[in-house]
Write a protein that holds these residues in place. Structure first.
Motif, short mmCIF file in Angstrom:
data_model
loop_
_atom_site.label_atom_id
_atom_site.label_comp_id
_atom_site.label_asym_id
_atom_site.label_seq_id
_atom_site.Cartn_x
_atom_site.Cartn_y
_atom_site.Cartn_z
N LEU A 80 55.49 36.70 52.15
CA LEU A 80 56.92 36.66 52.47
C LEU A 80 57.77 36.71 51.22
O LEU A 80 58.95 37.02 51.28
N PRO A 98 53.49 40.30 54.87
CA PRO A 98 52.88 39.48 55.92
C PRO A 98 52.02 40.35 56.84
O PRO A 98 52.02 41.56 56.72
N GLY A 99 51.28 39.71 57.71
CA GLY A 99 50.50 40.48 58.68
C GLY A 99 49.14 40.92 58.16
O GLY A 99 48.53 41.84 58.68
N GLN A 102 47.53 36.34 57.92
CA GLN A 102 48.09 35.02 57.65
C GLN A 102 48.98 34.56 58.80
O GLN A 102 49.92 35.25 59.16
N PHE A 106 55.95 26.99 59.51
CA PHE A 106 56.97 26.77 58.49
C PHE A 106 57.39 25.31 58.42
O PHE A 106 57.31 24.57 59.40
N ALA A 110 61.66 26.92 62.50
CA ALA A 110 61.91 28.35 62.64
C ALA A 110 61.51 28.90 64.00
O ALA A 110 60.97 30.00 64.11
N PHE A 112 62.41 30.50 67.67
CA PHE A 112 63.47 31.38 68.13
C PHE A 112 64.30 30.64 69.16
O PHE A 112 63.81 30.34 70.25
N GLY A 124 54.16 36.47 69.81
CA GLY A 124 53.32 37.42 69.08
C GLY A 124 52.35 38.19 69.97
O GLY A 124 51.75 39.16 69.53
N ARG A 171 52.56 28.21 68.25
CA ARG A 171 52.93 29.61 68.05
C ARG A 171 52.08 30.26 66.96
O ARG A 171 51.66 31.40 67.07
N LEU A 175 48.16 33.68 67.69
CA LEU A 175 47.60 34.97 67.29
C LEU A 175 46.21 34.84 66.69
O LEU A 175 45.62 35.81 66.26
N ALA B 159 59.67 34.36 60.31
CA ALA B 159 58.76 34.02 61.41
C ALA B 159 58.37 35.29 62.16
O ALA B 159 57.20 35.49 62.48
N GLN B 161 58.30 38.31 61.01
CA GLN B 161 57.41 39.12 60.15
C GLN B 161 55.98 38.60 60.17
O GLN B 161 55.05 39.38 60.22
N THR B 162 55.83 37.28 60.15
CA THR B 162 54.46 36.75 60.15
C THR B 162 53.79 37.01 61.49
O THR B 162 52.58 36.89 61.60
N MET B 163 54.59 37.33 62.52
CA MET B 163 53.96 37.67 63.79
C MET B 163 53.88 39.18 63.98
O MET B 163 53.83 39.66 65.11
N GLY B 164 53.88 39.86 62.88
CA GLY B 164 53.55 41.28 62.91
C GLY B 164 54.71 42.21 63.15
O GLY B 164 54.51 43.40 63.38
#
Ligand SMILES: Nc1ncnc2c1ncn2[C@@H]1O[C@H](COP(=O)(O)OP(=O)(O)OP(=O)(O)O)[C@@H](O)[C@H]1O
Ligand SMILES: [Mg+2]
Lengths: 271, 259
Positions: A80, A98-99, A102, A106, A110, A112, A124, A171, A175, B159, B161-164
């Motif tokens: 990030l 990212p992606g 990882q 946080f 954070a 939504f 996700g 959350r 994934l 957040a 971005q970390t979830m793709g």
């Protein structure tokens, strides 16, 4: 896993002896520096010369005073934030964003705010080729894991701080990432919930073979959970000492070896 | 005090209704007792009577329909364009750098100041009014959409971005919902401005619509009653539509945003 010569790390001092944990670096942090532009020109150095190799399935905790750069380091591993120098590689591939496996919990939750808890957890899944019902079922399962199935339809603003924190843990687990980067994930929890979730995290870590980098202010928590504890010093952030926790799990908080190591870390931290 | 009375006392709406009713009652009494000249300021009932004598419901309905049509289409397009451009300017750096100064330059100009130009460009027909109403909606919406996009909590984007997510999916699944409360505020302000601009434009240049109806009555030396009824109708229409937008907003973002 058989050690591969070209990847094999010179085994660091701390691991010589009884616990040869690291032989293949999974996350390889080399000479990472980070500086932020300072107000009125110049730059403040926040991290300097961080070298750390983390093995696959290893559980590593980062401890250190507030402001020593733990979150910054985690963000760099997460892709990030870009390092100002040095590099991070995961399974030999340089981290460019990212992606790359990882998952992140946080420090500020954070979540939504426009999604109910269950939809935050399932966020996700959208690209994971699951039907809406399967997504919901999986999300509910994860909420149950963190003890929040009753709050599934609540929005983040309707949840307490600790509940929000648990939703964001669920959350991140959703994934099923190879790497879990967790920034004080249990900070806002009551003692009982915290201990329960520590156990749950250990169970998931063992069952699903994850690599965890875990930031905490609690030496106790770090001792209960980790294979290694990395102590950072501030200004600029650097690795002061790495402690190997060689105790069998589940660990007893009252064992003499536990307390001796606690003492060591405490002395190093406060010196 | 019984429960109903307490609930009435505590409800904003009830207090407002009592206030409005009181004002109308004072007006009625003042006009009837000759405190004000009924020829200039007729009592509400008399005004309705006077209007009924001059206009059919059909005429009123037709004018009302025209006004509504204009404001819905002009506002609809102005708000949509404002939302798209504001969001894009907030998300795409280069586009924002180009669009923002232009918007900031034009934004302080009151929409009504465009009327002479609009008439020269588009004539006296519908397009000129459409253009003015469009501007009334466009600027508040574009400004609030941009502001909303710029004030997104960066943690939410991280957040995502970390979830793709990245690029357009990140924009639509994270950034736009996060900016929605600001956007909604802009839409509501834009609606009020569009509506005000509509009536003003109809006063200046139109041959139908509520604004036209009242100015025409004045120009042809008709009755004060029609003008008063027309004004009240405009106010009522704005009130109802604004309340509808407010209720829709509340439904849409109220629960998670807490407004
Ligand atoms: N974006 C930024 N710009 C400037 N300085 C920053 C920025 N982010 C962090 N810092 C600085 O870097 C240092 C380390 O911050 P970081 O958030 O990594 O600390 P931390 O170890 O996570 O602290 P805590 O335990 O309080 O969470 C702090 O001194 C902070 O002020
Ligand atoms: Mg931190």
């Amino acid at each position: 896993m058989a050690p591969r010569a070209h990847l094999a790390l010179r085994r660091p001092e701390w691991s010589r002896g009884e616990h040869p944990v690291v032989n293949v670096p999974f996350i390889e942090i080399s000479s990472v520096r980070k500086s932020f532009p300072a107000r009125g020109g110049g730059a403040v150095s926040v991290l300097s010369g961080i070298d750390l190799a983390i093995a696959e399935n290893e559980f590593v905790s980062l401890v250190g005073r507030s402001g020593c750069g733990k979150t910054t380091l985690l963000n760099i591993i997460a892709g990030l934030e870009a390092a100002s120098g040095g590099s991070v590689a995961i399974a030999g591939r340089p981290v460019t964003g990212p992606g790359q496996g990882q998952g992140v919990v946080f420090q500020q939750h954070a979540l939504f705010p426009w999604l109910a808890a269950v939809d935050n957890v399932g966020f996700g899944f959208r690209n994971a080729g699951l039907s809406k019902r399967q997504r919901r079922a999986r999300s509910m399962e994860l909420l149950r894991l963190v003890g929040l199935q009753a709050a599934a339809t609540k929005y983040p603003r309707e949840l307490s701080g600790g509940m929000q924190q648990r939703v964001s843990i669920a959350r991140a687990l959703a994934l099923d990432p190879q790497i879990l980067l967790m920034d004080e994930p249990f900070g806002a929890l009551d003692e009982l919930t915290r201990i329960e979730l520590q156990q749950e995290l250990l169970r998931i870590w063992q069952a699903r073979r994850k690599t965890v980098v875990f930031v905490t202010h609690s030496i106790n928590e770090a001792l209960i959970l980790s294979d290694r504890i990395v102590l950072l010093a501030a200004n600029p952030g650097r690795i002061k000492r790495i402690f190997e926790v060689g105790m069998e799990r589940p660990r007893s908080r009252t064992a003499p070896s536990f307390n001796a190591l606690y003492e060591d870390i405490w002395n190093e931290l406060s010196s | 005090m019984n429960a109903l009375a307490r609930r009435l006392r505590d409800s904003d709406l009830a207090v407002g209704a009592v206030g409005a009713f009181g004002l109308v009652a004072i007006w009625e009494i003042a006009a009837r007792t000759g405190l004000v000249d009924p020829q200039l300021f007729p009592s509400p009932l008399l005004a309705i009577e006077m209007a009924a004598a001059r206009l059919t419901a059909e005429t009123v309905g037709e004018n009302l329909a025209w006004s509504l049509f204009r404001v819905f289409s002009g506002f609809g397009l102005g708000a949509s364009a404002g939302a798209v451009i504001g969001i894009a300017a907030g998300w795409y750096r280069t586009f924002g750098m180009i669009a923002r100064p232009l918007i900031e330059l034009l934004r302080p100009i009151p929409p009504l100041a465009w009327i002479p130009l609009a008439i020269i460009w588009f004539g006296l027909g519908e397009p000129s009014k459409f253009f003015i109403i469009f501007l009334g909606a466009f600027f508040p919406v574009v400004t609030s959409a941009y502001h909303g996009m710029r004030s997104i909590d960066p943690m939410l984007l991280r957040a995502g971005q970390t979830m793709g997510l990245g690029g357009v999916p990140l924009l639509f699944r994270v950034a736009v919902p996060a900016a929605a409360p600001d956007l909604a505020t802009g839409v509501r302000i834009g609606w009020g401005l569009s509506f005000g601009v509509l009536v003003a434009a109809e006063l200046v240049a139109a041959d139908r619509g509520l604004g036209y109806m009242i100015i025409n009555e004045r120009n042809t030396g008709g009755s004060v009653g029609v003008i008063i009824v027309g004004i009240l109708l405009i106010g009522l229409l704005n009130l109802v539509t604004d309340a509808a937008i407010g209720a829709a907003t509340k439904r849409w973002i109220g629960r998670w945003h807490g407004t």
